[in-house]
Write an enzyme that holds these catalytic residues in place. Sequence first.
Site, short mmCIF file in Angstrom:
data_model
loop_
_atom_site.label_atom_id
_atom_site.label_comp_id
_atom_site.label_asym_id
_atom_site.label_seq_id
_atom_site.Cartn_x
_atom_site.Cartn_y
_atom_site.Cartn_z
N GLU A 137 0.83 -1.06 -0.03
CA GLU A 137 -0.06 0.04 -0.14
C GLU A 137 0.83 1.21 0.07
OE1 GLU A 137 -2.96 0.01 2.93
OE2 GLU A 137 -3.91 -1.79 2.26
N GLU B 8 -5.47 -8.48 0.86
CA GLU B 8 -5.76 -8.42 2.46
C GLU B 8 -7.34 -8.06 2.11
OE1 GLU B 8 -4.41 -4.92 4.55
OE2 GLU B 8 -2.50 -5.64 4.28
C1 FCB Z 1 -4.27 -1.92 5.43
C2 FCB Z 1 -3.02 -2.49 6.19
C3 FCB Z 1 -3.20 -3.49 6.99
C4 FCB Z 1 -4.06 -3.13 7.87
C5 FCB Z 1 -5.30 -3.31 7.50
C6 FCB Z 1 -6.61 -3.02 8.17
O1 FCB Z 1 -4.36 -0.59 5.23
O2 FCB Z 1 -2.06 -3.06 5.00
O3 FCB Z 1 -1.94 -3.40 7.74
O4 FCB Z 1 -4.04 -2.25 8.85
O5 FCB Z 1 -5.26 -2.08 6.47
#
Ligand code: FCB
Length: 467
Positions: free
Chosen positions: A179, A373
């Site tokens: 990110e 994620e």
């Molecule tokens: C993302 C991050 C991760 C976590 C989630 C909820 O932006 O990569 O580390 O904090 O959000």
Amino acid sequence: MTATVTSTSAQPAPAGITFPEGFVWGAATASYQIEGAAREDGRGPSIWDTFSRTPGKVHAGHTGDIACDHYHRYAEDVAMMADLGLASYRFSIAWPRIQPDGTGPVNVRGLDFYDRLTDELLGKGIDPVVTLYHWDLPQTLEDRGGWAVRETAEAFAEYAQIVHRRLGDRIGTWTTLNEPWCSAYLGYGSGIHAPGVQDPAKAFKAAHHLNLAHGLAARALRAAGAKNISITLNPCEVSPLDPANPADVQAARLIDGVANRIFFDPMLKGAYPADVLEHIARITDLDHIKDGDEAIINAPIDLLGINFYTPSYVTAKPGAPGALDYPGSQGIAFRPPVGPVTDMGWQIEPASLTRLLNRIHRDYPGTALLITENGAAYPEGPTEGGEVHDLRRIEYIDAHLRACHDALAAGVDLRGYFAWSLMDNFEWAEGYAKRFGIVHVDYTTQQRVLKDSAKWYREVIRRNGLE
Ligand code: FCB
């Protein structure tokens, strides 16, 4: 002929679905969020150590000093992953464990830890997916200018090679950055993340140097023989509030440029879009973008990781202050969440994930995708009987998996899904107040307890689909 439909519940259950053979099921974490052992075995300080110690920056003054103590409990945690049937585990490497000063001498004891972890995973048949940078920049590099200066990108490529030299014989998938939007715009734009700077020009410089860091590292990893090279982005699934209003459409395009195309386009098409360059030039000169940089950033990747939680809707609103994490967005307002939200206050709209995946597939064809994620924060903890009934998390993940399946059905090349997160952890500025884990962590005893969502996920993995 009319069919008779009988139903035992008011809402018929959605039909069962199966994922393609070989679809990768995993869970994800990140070094600073779970490891603890912040001063052990030669680890240097990172910007998150500094930031979390700065009063007022992190909820209740929480730090990652101990976190989930995973540094010492990794074997127990890997056994838990095996029990869940995970095919793959996504974790990140703490740069300050490897090079405590960001450049120069290598701390072998830091590499030893990831060596042990890798072997433990492989011994249990779990494929390690490594992220080289999940936000814990060595503090020394920040003191020399951080991501706002080019030298940090060069240092990152060197660090990537050091890690690959030690683990490259056992690790198949290498993710450069997690990110970069957050590193650039939350780190140097709004300052709600480390290093806590509020400077729009630095935010754009950081975005470019993160892109460059990715490109330099991807090239170096490829030259060293790495097979699967990737980066994880968190695209903003942004829509105009009123699609019939040209001003709203223009607002959404601007946000899409600052949040998405600034990363996607140089990486996957080899050039920044003209409208994005014009936008940056309104805030800072473009001297930091050198001839040849875009070609470096365009280094081939084998997989693109997507982190996804919530959609955004924007509207043109003259006089609106804009958002500091989208530098130059004055005159644009983000609609507050509508409908159900998670404990983060994030709107839940699974169909927006399908839209996002379809869009990437359309605009950047030929890119293999991985959900690196997805998940939800909810506060449920153990009952007296020691169980954690987190039905809302199950519903969230179930709905987003169906959204993934819809994208697959539309032809998107989606290779797998990683739940965020394996276990409750240090949620950055929110400290330990937000719980994303499918496993509950008691931070006093460090006891792990499978939530209902973890047990449910185990079944999803076992049947490679949803009921
Ligand atoms: C993302 C991050 C991760 C976590 C989630 C909820 O932006 O990569 O580390 O904090 O959000």
